[in-house]
Design a protein around this motif. Sequence first.
Motif, PDB file in Angstrom:
ATOM      1  N   VAL A 131       0.825  -1.212   0.000  1.00  0.00           N
ATOM      2  CA  VAL A 131       0.000   0.000   0.000  1.00  0.00           C
ATOM      3  C   VAL A 131       0.856   1.257   0.000  1.00  0.00           C
ATOM      4  N   GLY A 132       2.166   1.102   0.148  1.00  0.00           N
ATOM      5  CA  GLY A 132       3.050   2.257   0.122  1.00  0.00           C
ATOM      6  C   GLY A 132       4.466   1.873   0.474  1.00  0.00           C
ATOM      7  N   ASP A 133       5.440   2.735   0.101  1.00  0.00           N
ATOM      8  CA  ASP A 133       6.820   2.519   0.513  1.00  0.00           C
ATOM      9  C   ASP A 133       7.434   3.858   0.880  1.00  0.00           C
ATOM     10  N   ALA A 134       8.208   3.847   1.959  1.00  0.00           N
ATOM     11  CA  ALA A 134       8.763   5.074   2.519  1.00  0.00           C
ATOM     12  C   ALA A 134      10.281   4.970   2.625  1.00  0.00           C
ATOM     13  N   ALA A 135      10.958   6.115   2.466  1.00  0.00           N
ATOM     14  CA  ALA A 135      12.413   6.159   2.527  1.00  0.00           C
ATOM     15  C   ALA A 135      12.936   6.605   3.884  1.00  0.00           C
ATOM     16  N   ASP A 136      12.037   7.026   4.778  1.00  0.00           N
ATOM     17  CA  ASP A 136      12.468   7.420   6.118  1.00  0.00           C
ATOM     18  C   ASP A 136      11.288   7.330   7.078  1.00  0.00           C
ATOM     19  N   GLY A 137      11.577   7.577   8.346  1.00  0.00           N
ATOM     20  CA  GLY A 137      10.547   7.437   9.362  1.00  0.00           C
ATOM     21  C   GLY A 137       9.398   8.411   9.208  1.00  0.00           C
ATOM     22  N   GLY A 138       9.691   9.626   8.801  1.00  0.00           N
ATOM     23  CA  GLY A 138       8.641  10.612   8.613  1.00  0.00           C
ATOM     24  C   GLY A 138       7.649  10.203   7.547  1.00  0.00           C
ATOM     25  N   GLN A 139       8.172   9.724   6.429  1.00  0.00           N
ATOM     26  CA  GLN A 139       7.296   9.235   5.362  1.00  0.00           C
ATOM     27  C   GLN A 139       6.490   8.033   5.832  1.00  0.00           C
ATOM     28  N   ALA A 140       7.108   7.171   6.612  1.00  0.00           N
ATOM     29  CA  ALA A 140       6.411   5.980   7.109  1.00  0.00           C
ATOM     30  C   ALA A 140       5.223   6.367   7.979  1.00  0.00           C
ATOM     31  N   ILE A 141       5.408   7.363   8.832  1.00  0.00           N
ATOM     32  CA  ILE A 141       4.320   7.821   9.697  1.00  0.00           C
ATOM     33  C   ILE A 141       3.162   8.354   8.869  1.00  0.00           C
ATOM     34  N   ALA A 142       3.481   9.179   7.880  1.00  0.00           N
ATOM     35  CA  ALA A 142       2.438   9.773   7.034  1.00  0.00           C
ATOM     36  C   ALA A 142       1.697   8.711   6.242  1.00  0.00           C
ATOM     37  N   LEU A 143       2.444   7.762   5.664  1.00  0.00           N
ATOM     38  CA  LEU A 143       1.820   6.717   4.860  1.00  0.00           C
ATOM     39  C   LEU A 143       1.010   5.748   5.720  1.00  0.00           C
ATOM     40  N   ALA A 144       1.484   5.468   6.914  1.00  0.00           N
ATOM     41  CA  ALA A 144       0.729   4.581   7.800  1.00  0.00           C
ATOM     42  C   ALA A 144      -0.628   5.192   8.135  1.00  0.00           C
ATOM     43  N   ALA A 145      -0.656   6.493   8.319  1.00  0.00           N
ATOM     44  CA  ALA A 145      -1.911   7.171   8.638  1.00  0.00           C
ATOM     45  C   ALA A 145      -2.862   7.195   7.448  1.00  0.00           C
ATOM     46  N   SER A 146      -2.319   7.336   6.238  1.00  0.00           N
ATOM     47  CA  SER A 146      -3.183   7.472   5.061  1.00  0.00           C
ATOM     48  C   SER A 146      -3.568   6.149   4.416  1.00  0.00           C
ATOM     49  N   ASP A 191      -1.860  -3.365   7.335  1.00  0.00           N
ATOM     50  CA  ASP A 191      -1.961  -4.407   8.361  1.00  0.00           C
ATOM     51  C   ASP A 191      -0.605  -4.687   8.986  1.00  0.00           C
ATOM     52  N   VAL A 192       0.432  -4.668   8.142  1.00  0.00           N
ATOM     53  CA  VAL A 192       1.792  -4.959   8.578  1.00  0.00           C
ATOM     54  C   VAL A 192       2.736  -3.914   7.992  1.00  0.00           C
ATOM     55  N   ILE A 193       3.700  -3.485   8.807  1.00  0.00           N
ATOM     56  CA  ILE A 193       4.725  -2.554   8.333  1.00  0.00           C
ATOM     57  C   ILE A 193       6.092  -3.218   8.467  1.00  0.00           C
ATOM     58  N   LEU A 194       6.850  -3.258   7.377  1.00  0.00           N
ATOM     59  CA  LEU A 194       8.245  -3.691   7.421  1.00  0.00           C
ATOM     60  C   LEU A 194       9.060  -2.424   7.638  1.00  0.00           C
ATOM     61  N   MET A 195       9.652  -2.276   8.809  1.00  0.00           N
ATOM     62  CA  MET A 195      10.280  -1.019   9.220  1.00  0.00           C
ATOM     63  C   MET A 195      11.785  -1.173   9.421  1.00  0.00           C
ATOM     64  N   ASP A 196      12.561  -0.487   8.587  1.00  0.00           N
ATOM     65  CA  ASP A 196      14.003  -0.454   8.777  1.00  0.00           C
ATOM     66  C   ASP A 196      14.288   0.232  10.106  1.00  0.00           C
ATOM     67  N   ILE A 197      15.175  -0.330  10.890  1.00  0.00           N
ATOM     68  CA  ILE A 197      15.412   0.229  12.226  1.00  0.00           C
ATOM     69  C   ILE A 197      16.325   1.443  12.195  1.00  0.00           C
ATOM     70  N   ARG A 198      17.203   1.534  11.188  1.00  0.00           N
ATOM     71  CA  ARG A 198      18.139   2.654  11.114  1.00  0.00           C
ATOM     72  C   ARG A 198      17.902   3.428   9.826  1.00  0.00           C
ATOM     73  N   MET A 199      17.334   4.621   9.967  1.00  0.00           N
ATOM     74  CA  MET A 199      17.060   5.491   8.820  1.00  0.00           C
ATOM     75  C   MET A 199      17.421   6.920   9.196  1.00  0.00           C
ATOM     76  N   PRO A 200      17.734   7.750   8.205  1.00  0.00           N
ATOM     77  CA  PRO A 200      18.059   9.156   8.503  1.00  0.00           C
ATOM     78  C   PRO A 200      16.823   9.898   8.991  1.00  0.00           C
ATOM     79  N   GLY A 201      17.056  10.989   9.719  1.00  0.00           N
ATOM     80  CA  GLY A 201      15.916  11.735  10.239  1.00  0.00           C
ATOM     81  C   GLY A 201      15.292  10.955  11.380  1.00  0.00           C
ATOM     82  N   LEU A 202      14.022  10.618  11.231  1.00  0.00           N
ATOM     83  CA  LEU A 202      13.339   9.784  12.215  1.00  0.00           C
ATOM     84  C   LEU A 202      13.689   8.325  11.960  1.00  0.00           C
ATOM     85  N   ASP A 203      14.233   7.641  12.952  1.00  0.00           N
ATOM     86  CA  ASP A 203      14.576   6.233  12.759  1.00  0.00           C
ATOM     87  C   ASP A 203      13.356   5.341  12.955  1.00  0.00           C
TER      88      ASP A 203
END
Length: 225
Positions: free
Chosen positions: A31-46, A50-62
């Motif tokens: 349903v979406g792909d994000a390059a950093d934590g900020g994008q992940a937060i926005a995409l998760a909300a929109s 059901d499941v998020i594959l989240m890289d633990i180390r990313m620039p900006g918001l980890d």
Amino acid sequence: MTIRVLVADDQPLIRAGLVSLCNAAPGLTIVGDAADGGQAIALAASTTPDVILMDIRMPGLDGIVATRRILAGAPDPAPRVIVLTTFDLDEYVYAALAAGAAGFLLKDAPPARIISAIQTIAAGDILLAPQITHRLIEAYARHHRSPTPGDSRLSALTARETEVLRLIGTGAGNAEIAGGLALSEATVKTHVKRIMSKLRLSSRAQAVVAAYESGLVVPGRPAGR
């Protein structure tokens, strides 16, 4: 039922590979792909995955901060987060579990393992790779916390709920807990639900962390003591 997946990873090749893998797997859709934590937060909300594959180390918001913020603001049912890491003994993984992640995977896991993990976590099952996860939590506990069996957080639990939490902390599943305590699995599930509510936990992974931090499970001590 189709499992809706969001991928967050700052490495384009890894992110593209995970997207392609999930899109090719029956029953999964990206349903979406994000390059950093900020994008992940926005995409998760929109996209409400059901499941998020989240890289633990990313620039900006980890991935840790992103996981915490996503789960704090998510409607029920909240997405289940699988954190991705390069190292199997990474202290950051413990922090991610404490933030509410459902489990973790090594980035070099084979494709079939990744798909199976997504399906397992989406079904609400317990930690991935428990032998690695428990080793990680024990290592962290030895160096960062002195066990305190009288932890005040446990005062809200009944004696039975405390025992169930201790067994969760040893890695036991509902069937094992039911057999060990001579209870039905339905009763165990009820106890687990009440424990999660009373301790304000968002995942079974957090229950494992709570069992270690409260001293119910002491690193290096046999589970029965």
